[in-house]
Write a protein that holds these residues in place. Structure first.
Motif, PDB file in Angstrom:
ATOM      1  N   LEU A 118       0.841  -1.191   0.000  1.00  0.00           N
ATOM      2  CA  LEU A 118       0.000   0.000   0.000  1.00  0.00           C
ATOM      3  C   LEU A 118       0.876   1.241   0.000  1.00  0.00           C
ATOM      4  N   ASN A 119       0.652   2.127  -0.966  1.00  0.00           N
ATOM      5  CA  ASN A 119       1.344   3.415  -1.017  1.00  0.00           C
ATOM      6  C   ASN A 119       0.682   4.329   0.006  1.00  0.00           C
ATOM      7  N   ASP A 120       1.074   4.148   1.257  1.00  0.00           N
ATOM      8  CA  ASP A 120       0.275   4.690   2.354  1.00  0.00           C
ATOM      9  C   ASP A 120       0.642   6.118   2.710  1.00  0.00           C
ATOM     10  N   GLY A 121       1.873   6.361   3.139  1.00  0.00           N
ATOM     11  CA  GLY A 121       2.199   7.690   3.631  1.00  0.00           C
ATOM     12  C   GLY A 121       1.463   7.951   4.928  1.00  0.00           C
ATOM     13  N   TYR A 122       0.223   8.377   4.813  1.00  0.00           N
ATOM     14  CA  TYR A 122      -0.621   8.556   5.995  1.00  0.00           C
ATOM     15  C   TYR A 122      -2.069   8.648   5.527  1.00  0.00           C
ATOM     16  N   GLY A 123      -3.001   8.404   6.436  1.00  0.00           N
ATOM     17  CA  GLY A 123      -4.387   8.772   6.194  1.00  0.00           C
ATOM     18  C   GLY A 123      -5.325   7.692   5.711  1.00  0.00           C
ATOM     19  N   HIS A 124      -4.851   6.497   5.333  1.00  0.00           N
ATOM     20  CA  HIS A 124      -5.787   5.457   4.922  1.00  0.00           C
ATOM     21  C   HIS A 124      -6.571   4.937   6.128  1.00  0.00           C
ATOM     22  N   ARG A 125      -7.875   4.731   5.922  1.00  0.00           N
ATOM     23  CA  ARG A 125      -8.746   4.202   6.969  1.00  0.00           C
ATOM     24  C   ARG A 125      -9.407   2.920   6.466  1.00  0.00           C
ATOM     25  N   PRO A 126      -9.126   1.772   7.083  1.00  0.00           N
ATOM     26  CA  PRO A 126      -9.756   0.521   6.639  1.00  0.00           C
ATOM     27  C   PRO A 126     -11.276   0.600   6.765  1.00  0.00           C
ATOM     28  N   MET A 127     -11.975   0.280   5.667  1.00  0.00           N
ATOM     29  CA  MET A 127     -13.433   0.304   5.660  1.00  0.00           C
ATOM     30  C   MET A 127     -14.026  -1.050   5.272  1.00  0.00           C
ATOM     31  N   ARG A 128     -13.269  -1.847   4.530  1.00  0.00           N
ATOM     32  CA  ARG A 128     -13.736  -3.172   4.128  1.00  0.00           C
ATOM     33  C   ARG A 128     -12.510  -4.051   3.924  1.00  0.00           C
ATOM     34  N   ALA A 129     -12.555  -5.263   4.451  1.00  0.00           N
ATOM     35  CA  ALA A 129     -11.417  -6.175   4.356  1.00  0.00           C
ATOM     36  C   ALA A 129     -11.840  -7.460   3.655  1.00  0.00           C
ATOM     37  N   SER A 130     -10.839  -8.220   3.207  1.00  0.00           N
ATOM     38  CA  SER A 130     -11.082  -9.502   2.547  1.00  0.00           C
ATOM     39  C   SER A 130     -10.018 -10.492   2.986  1.00  0.00           C
ATOM     40  N   GLY A 131     -10.442 -11.711   3.257  1.00  0.00           N
ATOM     41  CA  GLY A 131      -9.494 -12.758   3.594  1.00  0.00           C
ATOM     42  C   GLY A 131      -8.746 -13.293   2.390  1.00  0.00           C
ATOM     43  N   GLU A 132      -9.108 -12.826   1.186  1.00  0.00           N
ATOM     44  CA  GLU A 132      -8.471 -13.308  -0.035  1.00  0.00           C
ATOM     45  C   GLU A 132      -7.126 -12.641  -0.298  1.00  0.00           C
ATOM     46  N   VAL A 133      -6.904 -11.470   0.282  1.00  0.00           N
ATOM     47  CA  VAL A 133      -5.644 -10.751   0.074  1.00  0.00           C
ATOM     48  C   VAL A 133      -5.163 -10.200   1.411  1.00  0.00           C
ATOM     49  N   ARG A 134      -3.864  -9.946   1.488  1.00  0.00           N
ATOM     50  CA  ARG A 134      -3.322  -9.339   2.700  1.00  0.00           C
ATOM     51  C   ARG A 134      -2.264  -8.306   2.318  1.00  0.00           C
ATOM     52  N   ARG A 135      -2.108  -7.338   3.182  1.00  0.00           N
ATOM     53  CA  ARG A 135      -1.113  -6.293   2.966  1.00  0.00           C
ATOM     54  C   ARG A 135       0.283  -6.823   3.268  1.00  0.00           C
ATOM     55  N   ASP A 136       1.229  -6.542   2.384  1.00  0.00           N
ATOM     56  CA  ASP A 136       2.622  -6.941   2.554  1.00  0.00           C
ATOM     57  C   ASP A 136       3.340  -5.829   3.320  1.00  0.00           C
ATOM     58  N   GLU A 137       3.549  -6.051   4.605  1.00  0.00           N
ATOM     59  CA  GLU A 137       4.166  -5.032   5.462  1.00  0.00           C
ATOM     60  C   GLU A 137       5.682  -4.986   5.309  1.00  0.00           C
ATOM     61  N   ASP A 138       6.271  -6.020   4.700  1.00  0.00           N
ATOM     62  CA  ASP A 138       7.731  -6.099   4.606  1.00  0.00           C
ATOM     63  C   ASP A 138       8.285  -5.481   3.324  1.00  0.00           C
ATOM     64  N   TYR A 139       7.456  -5.377   2.288  1.00  0.00           N
ATOM     65  CA  TYR A 139       7.946  -4.894   0.992  1.00  0.00           C
ATOM     66  C   TYR A 139       8.320  -3.417   1.063  1.00  0.00           C
ATOM     67  N   ARG A 140       9.452  -3.093   0.458  1.00  0.00           N
ATOM     68  CA  ARG A 140       9.871  -1.708   0.293  1.00  0.00           C
ATOM     69  C   ARG A 140      10.221  -1.501  -1.177  1.00  0.00           C
ATOM     70  N   PRO A 141       9.614  -0.532  -1.850  1.00  0.00           N
ATOM     71  CA  PRO A 141       9.947  -0.293  -3.259  1.00  0.00           C
ATOM     72  C   PRO A 141      11.439  -0.050  -3.442  1.00  0.00           C
TER      73      PRO A 141
END
Length: 266
Positions: A118-141
């Motif tokens: 996720l190109n996050d920076g700041y400000g994203h608010r989770p509103m709907r989730a899916s068990g089919e995908v997950r956020r990769d917290e380790d990846y760095r561009p």
């Protein structure tokens, strides 16, 4: 009256011959269209009354999922007027929805068939989730190009085989027979037919001296022995031989399309 062509940008799956065409026009309407590159057949996904930031979007390696950043300017809506979503390509209905509320950052890249950065920076608010995908917290561009369109786009290009030639914003991709497809990624004031980010392309001959200019195309990629490109609201395919490109073949003209409400089948 002069016909104003639609603006096209295409997301191709890295591992299979599937794509999603993002067709914009008028400026606050965009359609997502599935593209099977094996048959050059196109399937309408959905329309959005708003803007999709195509350079902050991506298609999963298997072509099944789409991550995109969108804005409709309805700042009082629950999303805050802009959002990042993950949908089932070529549709736009969100399985994962993250409200944003502004146009800083947003969007992302797939790091696998079911994982995304996720190109996050700041400000994203989770509103709907899916068990089919997950956020990769380790990846760095691999590269850092700010927080907006170039950061996602330039990293996507390099992931997909383009070589970044610094300090210019020029990308090269090798073709068959020693030719090279060159992409000039521009940033500046919006102009006729393009926003503040736009691309131009050239074909570079094997000896590096002769060049064959492609038409004024907004997008171009390699598909086996062919180059596929978007120009004047249409998609084309051209075969590349040792002596240069052959005659281009029109695949589809997207400009006549008009908004149509379509429900996603999920």
């Amino acid at each position: 009256m002069r016909r104003v062509p639609a603006r096209l940008h295409v997301l191709l799956a890295p591992k299979v011959r599937l794509g999603v065409v993002l067709r914009r026009g008028p400026s606050r309407q965009v359609a997502s269209i599935g593209w099977d590159l094996r048959t050059d057949e196109f399937t309408l996904g959905q329309w959005l009354n708003g803007r999709i930031y195509e350079r902050r979007s991506d298609l999963s390696p298997d072509g099944r999922r789409l991550i995109y950043f969108a804005m409709n300017g309805r700042w009082q809506d629950p999303t805050g007027g802009s959002w990042t979503a993950i949908s089932r390509a070529p549709y736009l209905k969100a399985d994962v929805l993250l409200g944003k509320g502004d146009c800083w950052h947003g969007g992302g890249l797939f790091t696998g068939p079911r994982t995304y950065w996720l190109n996050d920076g700041y400000g994203h608010r989770p509103m709907r989730a899916s068990g089919e995908v997950r956020r990769d917290e380790d990846y760095r561009p691999a590269g850092s190009y700010g927080g907006e369109c170039p950061h996602v786009y330039y990293n996507r290009l390099q992931r997909d085989g383009w070589t970044f030639r610094e300090p210019e914003t020029v990308f090269d991709k090798p073709l068959r027979h020693g030719w090279t497809l060159r992409k000039y990624a521009h940033a500046g004031p919006p102009g006729v037919g393009h926003g503040c980010y736009w691309d131009e392309h050239r074909l570079i001959a094997p000896d590096g001296t002769g060049t064959a200019l492609l038409p004024a195309c907004s997008w171009a990629e390699v598909d086996g022995d062919d180059i596929v490109y978007a120009a004047e609201g249409a998609l084309y395919r051209v075969r590349l031989r040792a002596g240069g490109p052959q005659e281009a073949r029109l695949l589809h003209d997207f400009t006549p399309m008009r908004f149509k409400a379509v429900a996603a089948p999920y």
